[in-house]
Motif scaffolding. Sequence first.
Motif, PDB file in Angstrom:
ATOM      1  N   LEU A 137      -1.722  50.562  13.634  1.00 61.17           N
ATOM      2  CA  LEU A 137       0.037  50.847  14.056  1.00 61.17           C
ATOM      3  C   LEU A 137      -0.234  51.228  15.447  1.00 61.17           C
ATOM      4  O   LEU A 137      -0.459  51.649  15.695  1.00 61.17           O
ATOM      5  CB  LEU A 137      -0.257  51.627  12.832  1.00 61.17           C
ATOM      6  CG  LEU A 137       1.516  52.956  13.430  1.00 61.17           C
ATOM      7  CD1 LEU A 137       2.447  51.302  12.456  1.00 61.17           C
ATOM      8  CD2 LEU A 137       1.390  53.593  12.345  1.00 61.17           C
ATOM      9  N   TYR A 138       0.893  50.365  15.737  1.00 56.59           N
ATOM     10  CA  TYR A 138       1.601  50.993  17.591  1.00 56.59           C
ATOM     11  C   TYR A 138       3.231  51.429  17.577  1.00 56.59           C
ATOM     12  O   TYR A 138       3.493  50.479  16.856  1.00 56.59           O
ATOM     13  CB  TYR A 138       1.087  49.401  18.121  1.00 56.59           C
ATOM     14  CG  TYR A 138      -0.382  48.971  17.238  1.00 56.59           C
ATOM     15  CD1 TYR A 138      -1.600  49.573  17.992  1.00 56.59           C
ATOM     16  CD2 TYR A 138      -0.018  48.020  15.898  1.00 56.59           C
ATOM     17  CE1 TYR A 138      -2.516  48.467  17.315  1.00 56.59           C
ATOM     18  CE2 TYR A 138      -0.556  47.057  15.626  1.00 56.59           C
ATOM     19  CZ  TYR A 138      -2.454  47.702  16.370  1.00 56.59           C
ATOM     20  OH  TYR A 138      -3.585  47.666  15.973  1.00 56.59           O
ATOM     21  N   LEU A 139       2.429  52.498  17.998  1.00 58.24           N
ATOM     22  CA  LEU A 139       4.057  53.137  17.924  1.00 58.24           C
ATOM     23  C   LEU A 139       4.040  54.063  19.670  1.00 58.24           C
ATOM     24  O   LEU A 139       3.304  54.457  20.314  1.00 58.24           O
ATOM     25  CB  LEU A 139       4.122  54.611  17.370  1.00 58.24           C
ATOM     26  CG  LEU A 139       5.508  55.205  16.954  1.00 58.24           C
ATOM     27  CD1 LEU A 139       5.150  56.061  16.133  1.00 58.24           C
ATOM     28  CD2 LEU A 139       4.814  57.000  17.952  1.00 58.24           C
ATOM     29  N   SER A 140       5.424  53.862  19.760  1.00 57.85           N
ATOM     30  CA  SER A 140       6.255  54.620  21.266  1.00 57.85           C
ATOM     31  C   SER A 140       7.686  55.254  21.184  1.00 57.85           C
ATOM     32  O   SER A 140       8.150  55.035  20.471  1.00 57.85           O
ATOM     33  CB  SER A 140       6.413  53.449  22.183  1.00 57.85           C
ATOM     34  OG  SER A 140       5.216  52.251  22.274  1.00 57.85           O
ATOM     35  N   ILE A 141       7.556  56.187  21.581  1.00 59.58           N
ATOM     36  CA  ILE A 141       8.500  57.359  21.604  1.00 59.58           C
ATOM     37  C   ILE A 141       9.015  57.300  22.873  1.00 59.58           C
ATOM     38  O   ILE A 141       8.606  57.956  23.908  1.00 59.58           O
ATOM     39  CB  ILE A 141       8.807  58.296  21.228  1.00 59.58           C
ATOM     40  CG1 ILE A 141       7.870  58.808  19.232  1.00 59.58           C
ATOM     41  CG2 ILE A 141       9.534  59.050  20.533  1.00 59.58           C
ATOM     42  CD1 ILE A 141       7.090  59.963  19.198  1.00 59.58           C
ATOM     43  N   LEU A 142      10.696  57.018  23.882  1.00 60.90           N
ATOM     44  CA  LEU A 142      10.991  57.250  24.866  1.00 60.90           C
ATOM     45  C   LEU A 142      11.363  58.221  24.909  1.00 60.90           C
ATOM     46  O   LEU A 142      12.253  59.470  23.924  1.00 60.90           O
ATOM     47  CB  LEU A 142      12.308  56.757  24.854  1.00 60.90           C
ATOM     48  CG  LEU A 142      13.123  56.364  26.035  1.00 60.90           C
ATOM     49  CD1 LEU A 142      12.186  55.942  26.956  1.00 60.90           C
ATOM     50  CD2 LEU A 142      14.612  55.260  25.810  1.00 60.90           C
ATOM     51  N   LEU A 143      11.637  59.091  25.700  1.00 57.18           N
ATOM     52  CA  LEU A 143      11.398  60.477  26.158  1.00 57.18           C
ATOM     53  C   LEU A 143      12.173  60.951  27.243  1.00 57.18           C
ATOM     54  O   LEU A 143      11.643  60.546  28.081  1.00 57.18           O
ATOM     55  CB  LEU A 143      10.210  61.750  25.884  1.00 57.18           C
ATOM     56  CG  LEU A 143       9.231  61.555  24.382  1.00 57.18           C
ATOM     57  CD1 LEU A 143       8.281  61.892  24.291  1.00 57.18           C
ATOM     58  CD2 LEU A 143       9.652  62.221  23.297  1.00 57.18           C
ATOM     59  N   ARG A 144      12.756  61.990  27.364  1.00 56.59           N
ATOM     60  CA  ARG A 144      13.838  62.544  28.386  1.00 56.59           C
ATOM     61  C   ARG A 144      13.711  63.770  28.983  1.00 56.59           C
ATOM     62  O   ARG A 144      14.343  64.771  28.615  1.00 56.59           O
ATOM     63  CB  ARG A 144      15.003  61.952  28.521  1.00 56.59           C
ATOM     64  CG  ARG A 144      15.027  60.352  28.621  1.00 56.59           C
ATOM     65  CD  ARG A 144      16.560  59.695  28.342  1.00 56.59           C
ATOM     66  NE  ARG A 144      16.269  58.350  28.850  1.00 56.59           N
ATOM     67  CZ  ARG A 144      16.677  57.319  29.261  1.00 56.59           C
ATOM     68  NH1 ARG A 144      16.263  57.384  30.276  1.00 56.59           N
ATOM     69  NH2 ARG A 144      16.818  56.483  28.870  1.00 56.59           N
TER      70      ARG A 144
END
Length: 336
Positions: free
Chosen positions: A139-146
């Motif tokens: 399972l591969y996951l990315s989150i864009l954060l600012r």
Amino acid sequence: MKKPSVKEQVKTILHQQRGSYYSGQELAEQIGVSRTAVWKAINCLRQEGYEICGSTKIGYAMSLDTDLLEVDEICRQLPKQVQDFYQIKCFETIDSTNEEAKRQSKEFLGEGLCLVSMEQTAGKGRRGRTFYSPSHTGLYLSILLRPDMKVEEAVFITTAAAVAGAKACETVNPQCGKNSIGIKWVNDLYLNQKKICGILTEGALSLEAGKLEYAIMGIGFNLSPPKEGWPQEIESIAGSLFEKEYPSGTRNKLVSSFLMEFYEIYKQLPQVAYLEEYKRRQLAIGKDILIQEADGKTYKAHAYDVNEKCQLMVQYEGQTELQSLSTGEISIRLNN
Ligand code: BTN
């Protein structure tokens, strides 16, 4: 919105009722296409690796073990406030969820974009390495954060993800035991001395503000051992959260557990309330380690602690003073 293809619709229907048989006629009527179109879709799905039992005579059923990612199912397991923070998109395959998040950062101006995939064809690891990302077992996951953060504070995102990942893994597989998942400073999760998860946080710097323009936190989990075995290069270190096959629904549950745990910690940053837990799970503390610098030079040291900046406090062999290591280009190896 684009209408889903016949293949997508067949997959959704069969997946919703895994283990139940549908005749070709029923599927064709429900979707509004011919039985031949259904038959072609079934063949395509089988070629893609879906286990679909049956035939034109007895009908078709998707194996009970099939474990697809579904946005609705992930959201259903999240409290409203957490649901509102994230915008989740699921993929069956992608080059790299970190790369896709980078591409989407140009249009997605807020934070919380969360891309999850069942496979990566060009998964990225730290220090320019690749991250082995096969379908069916990971399972591969990315989150864009600012975040309003200086570059050197980005380590808090990685360490927050490590704690969230460890807790989520234990929720999804309670059999591995509470506090059984250790963190190898700074970004790897271990179970029974094997690496089951890696984290790569990448960022873009806003030169004017001297702060992060955005950060992309990417995390990859090995759920079960790949059928074909681990590639030789990682055979000695790689492990998985489950010893064999994992139960259906695991992927969605792991995503929702991770997103919930990560949200709780992220919202409190730069307060590092999770530091105690990070230290408690830390595998390096109290151990002799090998420090490897970017140019390949290695040094022996002893790790004593992790400070409030998430730096590793070490004493190099032959020295008396403690030094604090920042993650940057340094990696460590534990001497067991
Ligand atoms: C490492 O162990 O070196 C870090 C691995 C990070 C892998 C994750 S999987 C999701 C995201 N997309 C990528 O291409 N890499 C990260």
